[in-house]
Design a protein around this motif. Structure first.
Motif, PDB file in Angstrom:
ATOM      1  N   THR A 146       0.823  -1.199  -0.040  1.00 28.93           N
ATOM      2  CA  THR A 146      -0.206  -0.066  -0.306  1.00 28.93           C
ATOM      3  C   THR A 146       0.854   1.264   0.104  1.00 28.93           C
ATOM      4  N   HIS A 147       0.519   2.378  -0.267  1.00 35.00           N
ATOM      5  CA  HIS A 147       1.642   3.789  -1.033  1.00 35.00           C
ATOM      6  C   HIS A 147       1.122   4.922   0.249  1.00 35.00           C
ATOM      7  N   ALA A 148      -0.061   4.306   1.272  1.00 34.42           N
ATOM      8  CA  ALA A 148      -0.145   5.300   2.255  1.00 34.42           C
ATOM      9  C   ALA A 148       0.780   6.197   2.931  1.00 34.42           C
ATOM     10  N   GLY A 149       1.813   6.190   3.091  1.00 36.48           N
ATOM     11  CA  GLY A 149       3.066   7.112   3.433  1.00 36.48           C
ATOM     12  C   GLY A 149       3.364   6.281   4.703  1.00 36.48           C
ATOM     13  N   PRO A 150       3.881   7.164   5.633  1.00 32.70           N
ATOM     14  CA  PRO A 150       3.869   6.890   6.960  1.00 32.70           C
ATOM     15  C   PRO A 150       2.835   6.877   7.352  1.00 32.70           C
ATOM     16  N   GLU A 151       2.135   6.050   8.867  1.00 33.47           N
ATOM     17  CA  GLU A 151       0.961   6.603  10.059  1.00 33.47           C
ATOM     18  C   GLU A 151       1.066   6.898  10.468  1.00 33.47           C
ATOM     19  N   ILE A 152       1.154   8.259  11.457  1.00 32.82           N
ATOM     20  CA  ILE A 152       2.350   8.682  12.354  1.00 32.82           C
ATOM     21  C   ILE A 152       0.398   8.520  13.672  1.00 32.82           C
ATOM     22  N   VAL A 154      -2.155   6.695  16.027  1.00 38.70           N
ATOM     23  CA  VAL A 154      -2.521   4.964  16.426  1.00 38.70           C
ATOM     24  C   VAL A 154      -4.027   4.831  15.915  1.00 38.70           C
ATOM     25  N   ALA A 155      -4.780   5.279  15.527  1.00 48.94           N
ATOM     26  CA  ALA A 155      -6.132   4.980  15.052  1.00 48.94           C
ATOM     27  C   ALA A 155      -5.560   4.437  13.429  1.00 48.94           C
ATOM     28  N   SER A 156      -5.609   3.656  13.134  1.00 48.92           N
ATOM     29  CA  SER A 156      -5.274   3.685  11.526  1.00 48.92           C
ATOM     30  C   SER A 156      -6.762   4.430  11.306  1.00 48.92           C
ATOM     31  N   THR A 157      -6.336   5.147  10.087  1.00 46.25           N
ATOM     32  CA  THR A 157      -6.961   5.388   8.234  1.00 46.25           C
ATOM     33  C   THR A 157      -6.513   5.027   7.500  1.00 46.25           C
ATOM     34  N   LYS A 158      -5.678   5.807   6.532  1.00 45.80           N
ATOM     35  CA  LYS A 158      -5.174   6.407   5.651  1.00 45.80           C
ATOM     36  C   LYS A 158      -5.276   4.475   4.991  1.00 45.80           C
ATOM     37  N   ALA A 159      -4.272   3.451   6.215  1.00 47.53           N
ATOM     38  CA  ALA A 159      -3.837   2.633   5.492  1.00 47.53           C
ATOM     39  C   ALA A 159      -4.378   2.057   4.858  1.00 47.53           C
ATOM     40  N   PHE A 160      -5.635   1.730   6.215  1.00 51.57           N
ATOM     41  CA  PHE A 160      -6.956   0.660   6.137  1.00 51.57           C
ATOM     42  C   PHE A 160      -7.690   1.086   4.397  1.00 51.57           C
ATOM     43  N   THR A 161      -7.825   1.960   3.816  1.00 52.28           N
ATOM     44  CA  THR A 161      -8.405   2.389   3.055  1.00 52.28           C
ATOM     45  C   THR A 161      -7.596   2.089   1.939  1.00 52.28           C
ATOM     46  N   ILE A 319     -25.961  11.227   7.230  1.00 54.05           N
ATOM     47  CA  ILE A 319     -25.260  11.919   6.976  1.00 54.05           C
ATOM     48  C   ILE A 319     -25.273  11.355   5.311  1.00 54.05           C
ATOM     49  N   THR A 320     -25.400  12.262   4.345  1.00 53.97           N
ATOM     50  CA  THR A 320     -25.390  12.093   2.759  1.00 53.97           C
ATOM     51  C   THR A 320     -24.657  10.964   2.388  1.00 53.97           C
ATOM     52  N   MET A 321     -24.324  10.729   2.406  1.00 53.19           N
ATOM     53  CA  MET A 321     -22.731  10.187   1.403  1.00 53.19           C
ATOM     54  C   MET A 321     -22.956  10.676  -0.511  1.00 53.19           C
ATOM     55  N   PRO A 322     -21.839  10.060  -0.958  1.00 50.43           N
ATOM     56  CA  PRO A 322     -21.950  10.580  -2.750  1.00 50.43           C
ATOM     57  C   PRO A 322     -22.182   9.240  -2.519  1.00 50.43           C
ATOM     58  N   LYS A 323     -23.555   8.700  -3.623  1.00 52.81           N
ATOM     59  CA  LYS A 323     -23.489   8.034  -4.085  1.00 52.81           C
ATOM     60  C   LYS A 323     -22.621   6.684  -4.871  1.00 52.81           C
ATOM     61  N   VAL A 324     -22.404   5.829  -4.877  1.00 57.11           N
ATOM     62  CA  VAL A 324     -20.397   5.304  -5.520  1.00 57.11           C
ATOM     63  C   VAL A 324     -21.304   3.697  -5.530  1.00 57.11           C
ATOM     64  N   HIS A 325     -20.410   3.198  -6.774  1.00 61.74           N
ATOM     65  CA  HIS A 325     -20.611   2.074  -6.391  1.00 61.74           C
ATOM     66  C   HIS A 325     -20.252   0.776  -5.519  1.00 61.74           C
ATOM     67  N   PRO A 326     -20.865  -0.489  -5.279  1.00 54.98           N
ATOM     68  CA  PRO A 326     -21.345  -0.830  -3.965  1.00 54.98           C
ATOM     69  C   PRO A 326     -19.938  -1.002  -4.157  1.00 54.98           C
ATOM     70  N   LEU A 327     -18.615  -1.845  -5.205  1.00 55.83           N
ATOM     71  CA  LEU A 327     -17.383  -1.832  -4.959  1.00 55.83           C
ATOM     72  C   LEU A 327     -16.625  -1.482  -3.510  1.00 55.83           C
ATOM     73  N   ILE A 328     -16.123   0.031  -4.639  1.00 55.50           N
ATOM     74  CA  ILE A 328     -16.090   1.140  -3.486  1.00 55.50           C
ATOM     75  C   ILE A 328     -16.534   1.647  -2.551  1.00 55.50           C
ATOM     76  N   ALA A 329     -18.079   1.354  -1.980  1.00 50.46           N
ATOM     77  CA  ALA A 329     -18.797   2.056  -0.701  1.00 50.46           C
ATOM     78  C   ALA A 329     -17.868   1.447   0.520  1.00 50.46           C
ATOM     79  N   PRO A 330     -17.276   0.427   0.523  1.00 50.52           N
ATOM     80  CA  PRO A 330     -16.592  -0.046   1.818  1.00 50.52           C
ATOM     81  C   PRO A 330     -15.005   1.014   1.965  1.00 50.52           C
ATOM     82  N   LEU A 331     -14.243   1.651   0.978  1.00 45.60           N
ATOM     83  CA  LEU A 331     -13.897   2.973   1.186  1.00 45.60           C
ATOM     84  C   LEU A 331     -14.331   3.428   1.886  1.00 45.60           C
ATOM     85  N   VAL A 332     -15.195   4.868   1.613  1.00 43.35           N
ATOM     86  CA  VAL A 332     -15.672   5.484   1.110  1.00 43.35           C
ATOM     87  C   VAL A 332     -16.278   6.244   2.246  1.00 43.35           C
ATOM     88  N   TYR A 333     -17.046   4.700   2.560  1.00 42.84           N
ATOM     89  CA  TYR A 333     -18.271   4.899   4.160  1.00 42.84           C
ATOM     90  C   TYR A 333     -16.974   5.081   5.034  1.00 42.84           C
TER      91      TYR A 333
END
Ligand code: M6R
Length: 365
Positions: A146-152, A154-161, A319-333
């Motif tokens: 993954t190319h998230a760059g250093p994650e400082i 403690v709660a993981s966020t960008k590494a997850f997506t 909370i109204t998210m943008p409408k997305v394809h189900p494949l990417i919904a876990p990333l966006v949500y």
């Protein structure tokens, strides 16, 4: 540095559109509408008969989302375990097995020990890892960075997506190797994944709305998160994020399991975060949501415009998210649940980047 942001966690949440795009560049040939070939050495993805996923914490939840994709696209059976359990049972690891380890740090002791165990049992080793110089990266047969760059934080966020982006590409590659992906389907998957960075940006636009409603959650003693399908692991990830940094007790549940026990917890002091993009499972989740509303539960519905229009009435907040394809919904949500945990923690005045009792990398078993 934190730049303009008050905490590393917030900075890292905001980096997601860029680092997910950066990560996807390795795995997709966007213009050609093709998957980039993976650096598989000395084995063939087509020969993979079973996938065993092992990880801890947030990386484990990314793996749980991936299980849906591997099964749906590649029709390959998937086992998944947290690393500390995998090691101490006697997992049946047969020939043709791919063992997949997911880790931000690449140093988590239980995950590393599980990797070595799987190798000694003859499994091919795939590793999704954010630190390219880590021990796990060195021990992989198939290294998927993954190319998230250093994650400082403690709660993981960008590494997850970024993990989710890589895992979606891996699932599609496996499906392709098994002859289960037509060129048209491949193009579609590449197109949907390529839309993720823009949709992540769209999700970040709700930061202020989420900050405004964080008060509903900050006063709670217990919080429930509900989701179905790939949004079920996301519910658990949301609960983990909240408990890590705000110290509020939270549980993630499969929406359909509520009435088998946890609904007994519900009264008007329990906020219930429902993660439900509109789609085939929406109606089912909404009926679970109505069950908790009938018991006085304060629902925060995270959905898209159609979902909020259909079921938002009677919710404490939407909370109204943008409408997305189900494949990417876990990333966006993932974005609203990260922001919600963040703003609740800030409201409670906890140490967001260095929560009590936690370390960024858990190198003891
Ligand atoms: O570095 P790893 O991905 O192997 O770490 C696994 C967990 O320790 C980690 O995800 C932990 O749960 C985070 N604090 C979650 O925010």
């Amino acid at each position: 540095s934190k730049g303009n942001h008050r905490h590393y966690m917030l900075k890292e949440i905001y980096e997601q559109p860029i680092v997910v795009a950066q990560t996807l560049r390795t795995y997709l040939r966007r213009l050609e509408g093709e998957l980039a070939p993976l650096p598989v050495e000395d084995f063939d993805l087509a020969s993979v008969r079973r996938v065993t996923i092992v990880a801890c914490g947030t990386s484990f939840y990314a793996g749980m989302v991936a299980k849906y994709w591997f099964e749906q696209f590649a029709r390959v059976p998937v086992d998944i375990d947290v690393a500390s359990e995998f090691r101490y049972r006697a997992p049946v690891l047969e020939e043709g097995g791919l063992a997949l380890f997911i880790s931000q740090s690449g140093e988590t002791a239980d995950t590393l020990a599980a990797l070595r165990h799987a190798r000694s049992e003859g499994q091919k080793i795939a590793v999704v890892v954010n630190v390219p110089t880590s021990t796990m990266a060195r021990e992989a047969d198939l290294l998927l960075p993954t190319h998230a760059g250093p994650e400082i934080g403690v709660a993981s966020t960008k590494a997850f997506t970024c993990q989710l982006a890589v895992l979606a590409a891996l699932a599609a590659n496996l499906a392709k190797a098994k002859g289960r992906l037509t060129p048209a389907e491949e193009r579609e998957i590449v197109r949907h994944l390529s839309e993720a960075p823009a949709s992540l940006n769209g999700a970040l636009a709700y930061d202020e709305t989420i900050q405004e409603m964080a008060g509903v959650v900050a006063v709670a003693r217990d919080v429930l998160y509900l989701g179905r399908g790939p949004d079920y692991p996301l519910a658990m990830e949301g609960a983990l994020k909240l408990k890590e940094i705000s110290y509020i007790h939270a549980e993630g549940y499969a929406a359909g399991e509520m009435k088998h026990g946890p609904i007994a917890l519900v009264d008007d002091s329990v906020p219930i975060i429902v993660i439900a993009p509109s789609g085939p499972l929406f109606e089912k989740t909404v009926s679970n949501m109505q069950e908790v509303q009938a018991r006085g539960g304060k629902v925060v519905l995270i959905s898209d415009y159609d979902g909020v229009r259909a079921a938002g009435e009677g919710c404490a907040a939407t909370i109204t998210m943008p409408k997305v394809h189900p494949l990417i919904a876990p990333l966006v949500y993932a974005v609203p649940i990260q922001l919600l945990a963040y703003h609740v923690a800030v409201a409670k005045g906890t140490d967001v980047d260095q929560p009590r009792n936690l370390a960024k990398s858990v190198t003891v078993e």
